[in-house]
Design a protein around this motif. Structure first.
Motif, PDB file in Angstrom:
ATOM      1  N   SER A 395     -42.232  27.307  83.881  1.00 57.71           N
ATOM      2  CA  SER A 395     -43.264  26.456  83.486  1.00 57.71           C
ATOM      3  C   SER A 395     -43.839  25.480  84.496  1.00 57.71           C
ATOM      4  CB  SER A 395     -42.853  25.708  82.132  1.00 57.71           C
ATOM      5  OG  SER A 395     -42.681  26.677  80.992  1.00 57.71           O
ATOM      6  N   THR A 396     -43.718  25.649  85.848  1.00 50.59           N
ATOM      7  CA  THR A 396     -44.282  24.899  86.662  1.00 50.59           C
ATOM      8  C   THR A 396     -45.855  24.906  86.506  1.00 50.59           C
ATOM      9  OG1 THR A 396     -42.679  25.251  88.535  1.00 50.59           O
ATOM     10  CG2 THR A 396     -44.572  24.517  89.233  1.00 50.59           C
ATOM     11  N   ALA A 397     -46.515  26.023  86.223  1.00 51.18           N
ATOM     12  CA  ALA A 397     -47.791  26.192  86.284  1.00 51.18           C
ATOM     13  C   ALA A 397     -48.031  26.898  84.535  1.00 51.18           C
ATOM     14  CB  ALA A 397     -48.323  27.255  86.886  1.00 51.18           C
ATOM     15  N   SER A 398     -48.660  25.760  83.746  1.00 47.95           N
ATOM     16  CA  SER A 398     -48.829  26.481  82.618  1.00 47.95           C
ATOM     17  C   SER A 398     -50.342  26.630  82.035  1.00 47.95           C
ATOM     18  CB  SER A 398     -48.256  25.365  81.271  1.00 47.95           C
ATOM     19  OG  SER A 398     -48.771  24.262  81.565  1.00 47.95           O
ATOM     20  N   ASN A 399     -51.104  26.140  83.192  1.00 46.44           N
ATOM     21  CA  ASN A 399     -52.828  26.063  83.026  1.00 46.44           C
ATOM     22  C   ASN A 399     -53.326  26.290  84.341  1.00 46.44           C
ATOM     23  OD1 ASN A 399     -52.990  23.547  84.411  1.00 46.44           O
ATOM     24  ND2 ASN A 399     -52.093  22.679  82.448  1.00 46.44           N
TER      25      ASN A 399
END
Length: 435
Positions: A395-399
Motif C-alpha cells: 500500500s505504498t501507492a493507493s491512488n
C-alpha cells in the motif's frame, strides 16, 4: 579511516546539511572553533554547494557560501580559484585536508576536516545503503518496508509536485512551439497521450504537422477531422474499395491541398504488441470525435474542479463505422468504441492535470489543491514500477498521486543512486547512525 577511498561528496553534503556531529566541537584546521548558525541552502546546480550560510569562526561571524570536497586540493583541481562564483566561500568542508587553499587576497580559506568526526559505524551504514549490487532493484529494498507512513506520505507529496514541475519544463517547450496558444498545447499533449507509450511520439508528430487553426476550422465536421488525422498518419495511402475509407481519402486529398498540409517529420505509427482497442485508427478516430464534440475543451478543463467534471469531457462517440472495425478492413461484430474509464483516467493523470497545473503556475493563479484532490481520488496506475514498490512495502501507492510519485522516485532517485537526496534514504541512514 578505511572508507576514504569510497567516500562520495553526496555523503559529505548530507553530513553538513544535517550537522551530524551530535555536540562535537567543530574546529578549523588551524584550531579555530566553528559555530554553525545556519549551514546554508543546498545547491544542486553548479556554483558553491551551500548558499547563504551563517557561521561564527573564532570570534568573527561570517555570512556566505560553503563548498564541499573530498580533498581540499580538489579546489584547485576544479579550478575554483578562476571562478568568481567561489569568491564568497567562507568555509571549505573536506573529508581530508591535504593542501592549504588561499583566497585571491592570499588569506587562507578556513577548512573543516570531517574524517575524524564520523564513526566507522556511520560510514558502514552509508556503505550498506549505497553499495552497488547487481541483485538489487533499488538500494534500500531491504529497509523500504520499515519507513513510517508519515515520512512516506510527505515524501510522496513532494515527489509528485516535483514530477509536475518536471513535466512543466516539457510543456513550456511545446507551448513555445505553439506560439503561446494554450488550446494548441492541450491538443498536442492529448494527441501524444492518445498514442500511449508505443505511439505517443508518432501521434505528437502528427499533431505538430497540423496547424491548430485547421483543427479549429474542421471540428464542426467529425469526418473532416478524422480524414486529416488519418491522412497525416499515413493511414489513407492504400488502394481499398471500402466506401468509408474512400470517403475519408477523398476528403483528405482535398483538405491537404486546401490547407497546404505537409507530412515531413511525421513518424510512422506502430502496431506491434498493441491490443486492437489501441490501434492507431481507433485512437485517432476517438481524438477526432473528442474535438468534434468538445469545441471549447481547454476552457472546460480550466473551469472543472472535480474528477467527475474532467471525466465528462471525454463522453463522446466515434463514427458508426468504427463500431464494426478496428482498421479499414476486416469488420467484426458491433461493439461500442467509447473511451474506457481506465483510459480516461490516464488522460487525466498524464495530460489534463499537468497542463492545468502549468497553466495556473504561469498565470500566477491559486488552485493547485483541487488538482491534488483529483489525483488522490483516482486509482493507482497499474505498471511494473508501482507494483514492485507495493511488493516491497504494501500500500505504498493507493491512488494516482502516489503512483505518479513512485515513478518520479524510481527515475530521479533510485535509478540515479541519489539515496542521500531522498527522504527514504536519509531516514534509513539516520537510524543506522551513532555518531
Amino acid at each position: 579511516m578505511s572508507y576514504i577511498y569510497r567516500m562520495q561528496e553526496d555523503y559529505l553534503h548530507y553530513l553538513w546539511e544535517f550537522q551530524k556531529w551530535k555536540g562535537r566541537e567543530l574546529m578549523t584546521s588551524e584550531g579555530l572553533p566553528i559555530s554553525v548558525i545556519f549551514p546554508g541552502t543546498h545547491n544542486f546546480l553548479s556554483s558553491p554547494d551551500f548558499f547563504n550560510g551563517r557561521l561564527v569562526i573564532g570570534d568573527q561571524e561570517w555570512a556566505g557560501n560553503v563548498e564541499i570536497h573530498i580533498k581540499s586540493s580538489d579546489w584547485y583541481a576544479h579550478r575554483h580559484e578562476k571562478d568568481p562564483a567561489y569568491d564568497n566561500v567562507i568555509l571549505h568542508v573536506v573529508w581530508e585536508h591535504d593542501l592549504d587553499i588561499f583566497r585571491k587576497d592570499n588569506s587562507p580559506l578556513p577548512v573543516l576536516e570531517l574524517k575524524e568526526l564520523v564513526s566507522e559505524k556511520a560510514l558502514q551504514g552509508y556503505e550498506n545503503l549505497t553499495a552497488a549490487s547487481s541483485g538489487k532493484w533499488i538500494n534500500c529494498e531491504k529497509d523500504f518496508a520499515s519507513i513510517d507512513d508519515f515520512t512516506m506520505g510527505n515524501w510522496l507529496e513532494r515527489l509528485y509536485f516535483e514530477r509536475l514541475e518536471t513535466k512543466s519544463q516539457f510543456l513550456a517547450e511545446v507551448l513555445e512551439k505553439s506560439s503561446g496558444d494554450w488550446e494548441e498545447l492541450l491538443f498536442k499533449m492529448l494527441a501524444k497521450n492518445f498514442g500511449l507509450n508505443i505511439n505517443g511520439e508518432a501521434f505528437l508528430s502528427i499533431a505538430n504537422s497540423i496547424p491548430f487553426k485547421v483543427v479549429r476550422k474542421l471540428r464542426a465536421n467529425q469526418e473532416d477531422l478524422e480524414a486529416v488525422f488519418m491522412g497525416q498518419a499515413g493511414l489513407l495511402e492504400k488502394d481499398l474499395e471500402e466506401p468509408y475509407y474512400q470517403n475519408l481519402k477523398e476528403r483528405y486529398c482535398f483538405l491537404k491541398k486546401k490547407y497546404g498540409l505537409k507530412v515531413e517529420g511525421v513518424l510512422p505509427v506502430k502496431y506491434f504488441r498493441l491490443r486492437p482497442d489501441n490501434f492507431p485508427e481507433i485512437r485517432l478516430a476517438q481524438l477526432a470525435a473528442l474535438y468534434h464534440h468538445q469545441p471549447s475543451l481547454f476552457s472546460q478543463l480550466i473551469s472543472s474542479k472535480k474528477t467527475e467534471g474532467l471525466e465528462q469531457l471525454f463522453s463522446c462517440s466515434v463514427n458508426n463505422f468504427w463500431e464494426t472495425h478496428y482498421t479499414f478492413s476486416k469488420p467484426h461484430s458491433r461493439r461500442k468504441k467509447r473511451l474506457t474509464p481506465q483510459f480516461v483516467e490516464l488522460l487525466i493523470i498524464n495530460t489534463l492535470v499537468p497542463v492545468k497545473f502549468y497553466y495556473l503556475k504561469e498565470q500566477g493563479k491559486e488552485g493547485f489543491e483541487p488538482l491534488y484532490e483529483v489525483m488522490a481520488s483516482l486509482d493507482k496506475e497499474s505498471n511494473q514500477t508501482v507494483g514492485k514498490y507495493n511488493l516491497l512495502r504494501p500500500s505504498t501507492a493507493s491512488n494516482a498521486l502516489e503512483s505518479q510519485a513512485l515513478l518520479q522516485l524510481k527515475k530521479e532517485y533510485c535509478d540515479k543512486k541519489h539515496c542521500l537526496q531522498c527522504s527514504v534514504g536519509t531516514k534509513i541512514l539516520q537510524r543506522q547512525e551513532q555518531i
